[in-house]
Design a protein around this motif. Structure first.
Motif, PDB file in Angstrom:
ATOM      1  N   PHE A 280       0.735  -1.203   0.010  1.00 34.78           N
ATOM      2  CA  PHE A 280      -0.075  -0.034  -0.082  1.00 34.78           C
ATOM      3  C   PHE A 280       0.787   1.173  -0.171  1.00 34.78           C
ATOM      4  O   PHE A 280       2.110   1.224   0.400  1.00 34.78           O
ATOM      5  N   ALA A 281       0.157   2.141  -0.518  1.00 36.03           N
ATOM      6  CA  ALA A 281       0.994   3.664  -0.364  1.00 36.03           C
ATOM      7  C   ALA A 281       0.846   4.281   0.792  1.00 36.03           C
ATOM      8  O   ALA A 281      -0.354   4.317   1.369  1.00 36.03           O
ATOM      9  N   ASN A 282       1.933   4.912   1.479  1.00 45.68           N
ATOM     10  CA  ASN A 282       1.625   5.658   2.592  1.00 45.68           C
ATOM     11  C   ASN A 282       1.233   7.067   2.245  1.00 45.68           C
ATOM     12  O   ASN A 282       0.313   7.851   2.983  1.00 45.68           O
ATOM     13  N   THR A 283       1.604   7.604   1.124  1.00 44.10           N
ATOM     14  CA  THR A 283       1.271   8.994   0.326  1.00 44.10           C
ATOM     15  C   THR A 283      -0.031   8.799  -0.373  1.00 44.10           C
ATOM     16  O   THR A 283       0.272   7.934  -1.345  1.00 44.10           O
ATOM     17  N   PRO A 284      -1.049   9.095  -0.406  1.00 42.43           N
ATOM     18  CA  PRO A 284      -2.413   9.277  -1.296  1.00 42.43           C
ATOM     19  C   PRO A 284      -1.894   9.364  -2.691  1.00 42.43           C
ATOM     20  O   PRO A 284      -1.048  10.357  -2.657  1.00 42.43           O
ATOM     21  N   VAL A 285      -2.257   8.627  -3.447  1.00 44.27           N
ATOM     22  CA  VAL A 285      -2.222   8.726  -4.812  1.00 44.27           C
ATOM     23  C   VAL A 285      -3.347   9.043  -5.790  1.00 44.27           C
ATOM     24  O   VAL A 285      -4.372   8.269  -5.551  1.00 44.27           O
ATOM     25  N   ASN A 286      -3.366  10.143  -6.472  1.00 44.05           N
ATOM     26  CA  ASN A 286      -4.743  10.413  -7.093  1.00 44.05           C
ATOM     27  C   ASN A 286      -4.653   9.616  -8.532  1.00 44.05           C
ATOM     28  O   ASN A 286      -3.787   9.514  -9.243  1.00 44.05           O
ATOM     29  N   LEU A 287      -5.787   8.684  -8.528  1.00 41.54           N
ATOM     30  CA  LEU A 287      -5.904   7.957  -9.638  1.00 41.54           C
ATOM     31  C   LEU A 287      -7.575   8.289 -10.368  1.00 41.54           C
ATOM     32  O   LEU A 287      -8.489   7.717  -9.886  1.00 41.54           O
ATOM     33  N   GLY A 288      -7.323   9.259 -11.201  1.00 44.85           N
ATOM     34  CA  GLY A 288      -8.347   9.586 -11.755  1.00 44.85           C
ATOM     35  C   GLY A 288      -9.581  10.386 -10.820  1.00 44.85           C
ATOM     36  O   GLY A 288     -10.790  10.000 -11.035  1.00 44.85           O
ATOM     37  N   GLY A 289      -9.217  10.863 -10.005  1.00 42.11           N
ATOM     38  CA  GLY A 289     -10.017  11.757  -8.885  1.00 42.11           C
ATOM     39  C   GLY A 289     -10.220  10.966  -7.602  1.00 42.11           C
ATOM     40  O   GLY A 289     -10.756  11.416  -6.536  1.00 42.11           O
TER      41      GLY A 289
ATOM     42  N   ALA B 157      -5.130  -4.290  -7.210  1.00 43.80           N
ATOM     43  CA  ALA B 157      -6.328  -4.734  -6.716  1.00 43.80           C
ATOM     44  C   ALA B 157      -6.890  -3.796  -5.669  1.00 43.80           C
ATOM     45  O   ALA B 157      -6.321  -2.822  -5.376  1.00 43.80           O
ATOM     46  N   LEU B 158      -7.832  -4.403  -4.966  1.00 41.63           N
ATOM     47  CA  LEU B 158      -8.464  -3.396  -4.072  1.00 41.63           C
ATOM     48  C   LEU B 158      -8.813  -4.465  -2.597  1.00 41.63           C
ATOM     49  O   LEU B 158      -8.959  -5.498  -2.765  1.00 41.63           O
ATOM     50  N   THR B 159      -8.643  -3.557  -1.526  1.00 39.02           N
ATOM     51  CA  THR B 159      -8.810  -4.269  -0.279  1.00 39.02           C
ATOM     52  C   THR B 159     -10.414  -3.937   0.043  1.00 39.02           C
ATOM     53  O   THR B 159     -10.818  -2.921  -0.255  1.00 39.02           O
ATOM     54  N   PRO B 160     -10.896  -4.573   1.340  1.00 45.00           N
ATOM     55  CA  PRO B 160     -10.293  -5.969   1.671  1.00 45.00           C
ATOM     56  C   PRO B 160     -10.377  -7.034   1.101  1.00 45.00           C
ATOM     57  O   PRO B 160      -9.851  -8.107   1.408  1.00 45.00           O
ATOM     58  N   PHE B 161     -11.004  -7.244  -0.106  1.00 43.84           N
ATOM     59  CA  PHE B 161     -11.108  -8.332  -0.956  1.00 43.84           C
ATOM     60  C   PHE B 161      -9.671  -9.011  -1.417  1.00 43.84           C
ATOM     61  O   PHE B 161      -9.610 -10.095  -1.228  1.00 43.84           O
ATOM     62  N   ASP B 162      -8.782  -8.223  -1.710  1.00 44.50           N
ATOM     63  CA  ASP B 162      -7.756  -8.706  -2.130  1.00 44.50           C
ATOM     64  C   ASP B 162      -6.469  -8.392  -1.140  1.00 44.50           C
ATOM     65  O   ASP B 162      -5.379  -7.870  -1.620  1.00 44.50           O
ATOM     66  N   ASP B 163      -6.604  -8.454   0.218  1.00 46.84           N
ATOM     67  CA  ASP B 163      -5.651  -8.012   0.961  1.00 46.84           C
ATOM     68  C   ASP B 163      -4.464  -9.227   0.928  1.00 46.84           C
ATOM     69  O   ASP B 163      -4.781 -10.261   1.273  1.00 46.84           O
ATOM     70  N   PRO B 164      -3.318  -8.761   0.664  1.00 48.30           N
ATOM     71  CA  PRO B 164      -2.145  -9.784   0.342  1.00 48.30           C
ATOM     72  C   PRO B 164      -1.787 -10.649   2.018  1.00 48.30           C
ATOM     73  O   PRO B 164      -1.231 -11.646   2.095  1.00 48.30           O
ATOM     74  N   ILE B 165      -1.924  -9.872   3.041  1.00 51.83           N
ATOM     75  CA  ILE B 165      -1.692 -10.389   4.233  1.00 51.83           C
ATOM     76  C   ILE B 165      -0.439 -11.077   4.638  1.00 51.83           C
ATOM     77  O   ILE B 165      -0.346 -12.231   5.377  1.00 51.83           O
ATOM     78  N   GLN B 166       0.652 -10.751   3.926  1.00 50.12           N
ATOM     79  CA  GLN B 166       2.163 -10.965   4.008  1.00 50.12           C
ATOM     80  C   GLN B 166       2.324 -12.279   3.411  1.00 50.12           C
ATOM     81  O   GLN B 166       3.074 -13.202   3.955  1.00 50.12           O
ATOM     82  N   LEU B 167       1.323 -12.704   2.559  1.00 47.62           N
ATOM     83  CA  LEU B 167       1.587 -14.072   1.922  1.00 47.62           C
ATOM     84  C   LEU B 167       3.041 -13.898   0.672  1.00 47.62           C
ATOM     85  O   LEU B 167       3.446 -13.121   0.601  1.00 47.62           O
ATOM     86  N   THR B 168       3.130 -15.257   0.599  1.00 47.85           N
ATOM     87  CA  THR B 168       4.284 -15.038  -0.425  1.00 47.85           C
ATOM     88  C   THR B 168       4.173 -15.248  -1.796  1.00 47.85           C
ATOM     89  O   THR B 168       3.260 -16.169  -2.166  1.00 47.85           O
TER      90      THR B 168
ATOM     91  N   GLN C 221      -8.987   8.553  -4.346  1.00 48.05           N
ATOM     92  CA  GLN C 221      -7.684   8.308  -3.490  1.00 48.05           C
ATOM     93  C   GLN C 221      -7.732   6.830  -3.355  1.00 48.05           C
ATOM     94  O   GLN C 221      -8.606   5.869  -3.756  1.00 48.05           O
ATOM     95  N   ASN C 222      -6.338   6.381  -2.885  1.00 48.25           N
ATOM     96  CA  ASN C 222      -6.110   4.911  -2.804  1.00 48.25           C
ATOM     97  C   ASN C 222      -6.121   4.565  -1.591  1.00 48.25           C
ATOM     98  O   ASN C 222      -5.423   3.219  -1.209  1.00 48.25           O
ATOM     99  N   SER C 223      -7.086   4.653  -0.742  1.00 48.03           N
ATOM    100  CA  SER C 223      -7.456   4.162   0.584  1.00 48.03           C
ATOM    101  C   SER C 223      -7.504   2.536   0.555  1.00 48.03           C
ATOM    102  O   SER C 223      -6.735   1.855   1.388  1.00 48.03           O
TER     103      SER C 223
END
Length: 283
Positions: free
Chosen positions: A215-224, A250-261, A226-228
């Motif tokens: 995830f990005a710590n600094t919000p990135v504008n993607l077509g208006g 992808a988007l959370t929470p559906f695609d949360d990687p949860i530190q998987l390999t 934000q990347n929350s």
């Protein structure tokens, strides 16, 4: 408490049975283990790192090195108490060194001589970013280690070994590279908290890139917008730490990687499991 046991099955024993060796009572094994050429293994418990030798029907503890386990607490961003890292062999001869990150208030990356367990060097695992915890094993190439902070990363509650202390923490993440030599450890670079690394990083030696989702710590504008809830594929240069790729996938929470390999295929495709899907990422 059940005593931890290390063992081998099959060809090593005369009759094909299991050969085991008990480690001290009161210690628990929460991570995986590593094998080096010559029948040696490194196993970390929640108290100490062990160098084991496997010969025929015998498993011998060659050396034991206790580490700072932080008083046996589980930190937010870790699954269990003690070191969250599987031991990593690396260095001259590809396995002369073995490294873990301990669980101290200021966690150290500890590098040992694989043969006798003597300390090669020890330094703060993370510099000016992240937080005092990692559940990800060091990534190694030649004499260098890549460490990722998981402080504050969230996991499914059923996978966590009791409550954390503190209960929660902000997830900031980040990567750092540590170079190791007989003269000691030194920090080569760190990404800071620019990227919240949400998977176990993978290094591709074919192009010198470290790959991960986060995830990005600094919000990135993607077509208006934000990347929350946005998940990004990132690639970082192994030598410099500079970002080479940063793409929403992808988007959370559906695609949360949860530190998987992840797995990188021969064609460069990265396959990444998430909480609900498998992502295929290509250049």
């Amino acid at each position: 408490m059940v005593r931890p046991v290390g063992g081998t099955v099959g060809a090593r024993s005369a009759d094909g049975s299991m050969v085991t060796a008990q480690l001290p009572a009161g210690e628990e094994i929460k991570n995986s283990f590593s094998i080096r050429p010559g029948g040696q293994a490194a196993v970390v418990t929640d108290h100490a790192l062990y160098g084991l030798r496997i010969a025929g029907d015998t498993i011998t503890t060659v050396w034991r090195r206790a580490y700072d386990n932080g008083g046996g607490i589980r930190k937010p961003g870790q699954l269990s108490r003690g070191s969250g890292t599987t031991p990593t062999y690396f260095g001259p001869g590809k396995s002369s060194y073995v490294a873990i990150v301990d669980n101290g208030a200021d966690p150290k990356v500890n590098v040992y001589n694989s043969d006798d367990g003597s300390t090669v060097c020890s330094m703060s695992a993370f510099g000016t970013f992240g937080g005092p915890a990692t559940e990800n094993s060091p990534v190694a190439l030649k004499n260098s280690l890549i460490l990722s902070s998981t402080w504050g990363s969230e996991y499914p509650s059923v996978t966590e070994d009791g409550p954390a202390t503190p209960r929660t923490a902000p997830f900031t993440g980040g990567l750092t590279k540590v170079d190791v030599s007989p003269q000691g450890c030194r920090r080569a670079w760190e990404t800071g908290s620019r990227d919240k690394v949400a998977t176990l990083p993978k290094l591709s030696t074919s192009n010198g890139e470290i790959h991960f989702l986060g995830f990005a710590n600094t919000p990135v504008n993607l077509g208006g917008e934000q990347n929350s809830g946005q998940v990004y594929y990132s690639a970082v240069d192994f030598e410099t730490g500079q970002r080479r790729a940063f793409v929403p996938v992808a988007l959370t929470p559906f695609d949360d990687p949860i530190q998987l390999t992840a797995v990188i295929g021969p064609d460069g495709t990265l396959w990444q499991g998430t909480t609900a899907t498998m992502l295929k990422i290509t250049h």
